[in-house]
Design an enzyme around this catalytic site. Sequence first.
Site, short mmCIF file in Angstrom:
data_model
loop_
_atom_site.label_atom_id
_atom_site.label_comp_id
_atom_site.label_asym_id
_atom_site.label_seq_id
_atom_site.Cartn_x
_atom_site.Cartn_y
_atom_site.Cartn_z
CE LYS A 66 15.56 18.10 41.21
NZ LYS A 66 15.23 16.86 41.97
N GLY A 107 6.50 22.35 43.63
CA GLY A 107 7.01 21.87 44.91
C GLY A 107 6.60 22.81 46.03
CB SER A 108 7.83 23.10 49.47
OG SER A 108 9.18 23.51 49.33
CB THR A 109 5.61 27.98 49.66
OG1 THR A 109 4.32 27.72 49.10
CG2 THR A 109 5.82 29.48 49.74
CB ALA A 111 11.73 24.37 47.23
N GLY A 112 10.29 27.10 46.39
CA GLY A 112 9.93 28.04 45.34
C GLY A 112 10.50 29.43 45.57
CD GLU A 172 1.18 23.60 41.60
OE1 GLU A 172 0.83 23.97 42.76
OE2 GLU A 172 1.37 22.43 41.29
CB CYS A 217 -0.46 21.43 45.68
SG CYS A 217 -0.97 21.22 43.96
#
Length: 493
Positions: A185, A237-239, A241-242, A259, A293
Amino acid sequence: MSVTVDRPSSLDRTRFFIDGSWTDPVRPELRDQIEAATGERIGVAALGGAADIDAAVRAARRALDEGPWGRTTAAERAAVLHAFADALDARAADTASLVSRENGMILGLSNALNGGAPGALLRMYADVVENLALEEVRPSQAGSTIVRRLPVGVVGAIAPWNFPQALAMFKIAPALAAGCTVVLKPSPETALDSYVFADAAAEAGLPAGVLNIVLGDRDAGAALVSHPLVDKIAFTGSTEAGRIIGQECGRLLRRSTLELGGKSAAIVLDDASVDTFLAGLDNASFLNNSQTCTTQSRILVARSRYDEFVDAVAGFADAYTLGDPLDPATTMGPMATSGHRDKVLGYVDIAKNSDARLVTGGGRPQGLDRGWFVQPTVFADVDNSDRLAREEVFGPVMALIPFDGGDDEAVRMANDSNYGLGGSVWSADEDRAFSVARRVRTGTIGLNYYTLDLGAPFGGFKDSGLGRELGPEAIDAYLEYQSVYASTRYLQS
């Protein structure tokens, strides 16, 4: 001097790649892809939803459980990966140009990381799996044990927009080498380039269902993360969202590699060379317009050298040439989207309203009325507790922070962060720099330079994520172990 670059117009991608063929969306939702440097539409892409994700995951499951991929040998998979790499290499120049148009990355960098890196990663993991013992016989108390390395299963790979080809392949290459099947995705912000993977995979003879691609937004990502037939999620992606993905994977007892973000520190010791620092500053702090990042946007400088380095960084930032990322004369392109540009400028406003001192930049550049450009910006006298020093900006905004207490104080300040992904130490004495680097809690750190090594593990501590990508170690995240208890005859075979 600017150049005129040919810009093809037929870039629409309104179907998904599922089970080896191009498939219409269940409920079509179209998205315009906007060129970062011009603000003009360059194509149309379809966004998928839960039903499209379901079709892709079921195709991947069939390819794993019933298709030929689940029965291939390591050598057979390696041969397919080499063919896949060749097909991507044949498209590399066009792919790199397309990504530059999508997210603003200068073309030279895009040629390396979106053009060349995907094929290189496929070849690397083809070699890794060919040299990996997938079955090992060990003596046991009752006879022998055959320890087998098996594919973890169906992998849901969620890739970001900043290095879309390379970061997707960080996941695809080791997963395919291990014998997994994949549903990719990609990010809607780079909606068009991911389908190059599909074109190349079909040309290379990758069996149907082994690689499936569905473009989608957060809802599609959530459907992929929670799908009952997915065995592992690999996310960059972002923390924020993680955390959501990690929570769902924990609930489902599903494997995950995350990551995430960073707020990395460059530590400039009192014996550092200005020339050496400036030679490495582009890679360390401004790579990909600082949409990286590992961007070392906290620059911690020994007080005795502080004014000198503030002036040096400001001069370096002022020397960038902003413009069309396809123009070889351009050294910094735009932000990827208008919304991201506004977010970066929002952090600039926050810093302007703090006690920090604006040294250079601080807004949109003059003469670039189109596109999502931000001036390279330097703030001095930032406090390590300021928002500019704590939060990930993901743009070319540097925070220079002095330290007074020697190496110990520099380490304390570098570690005073929720993140731990990248970093660097600058000193004329490399042994001293290494001594400092060993105490910084971060997944990667450079001594007098910072350049990512595709052959070594990459990932973060703390809020920067879980697990590692790259290097031969990355394939472990896509393998399961099975122990078969057997008779002694296997010890002699």
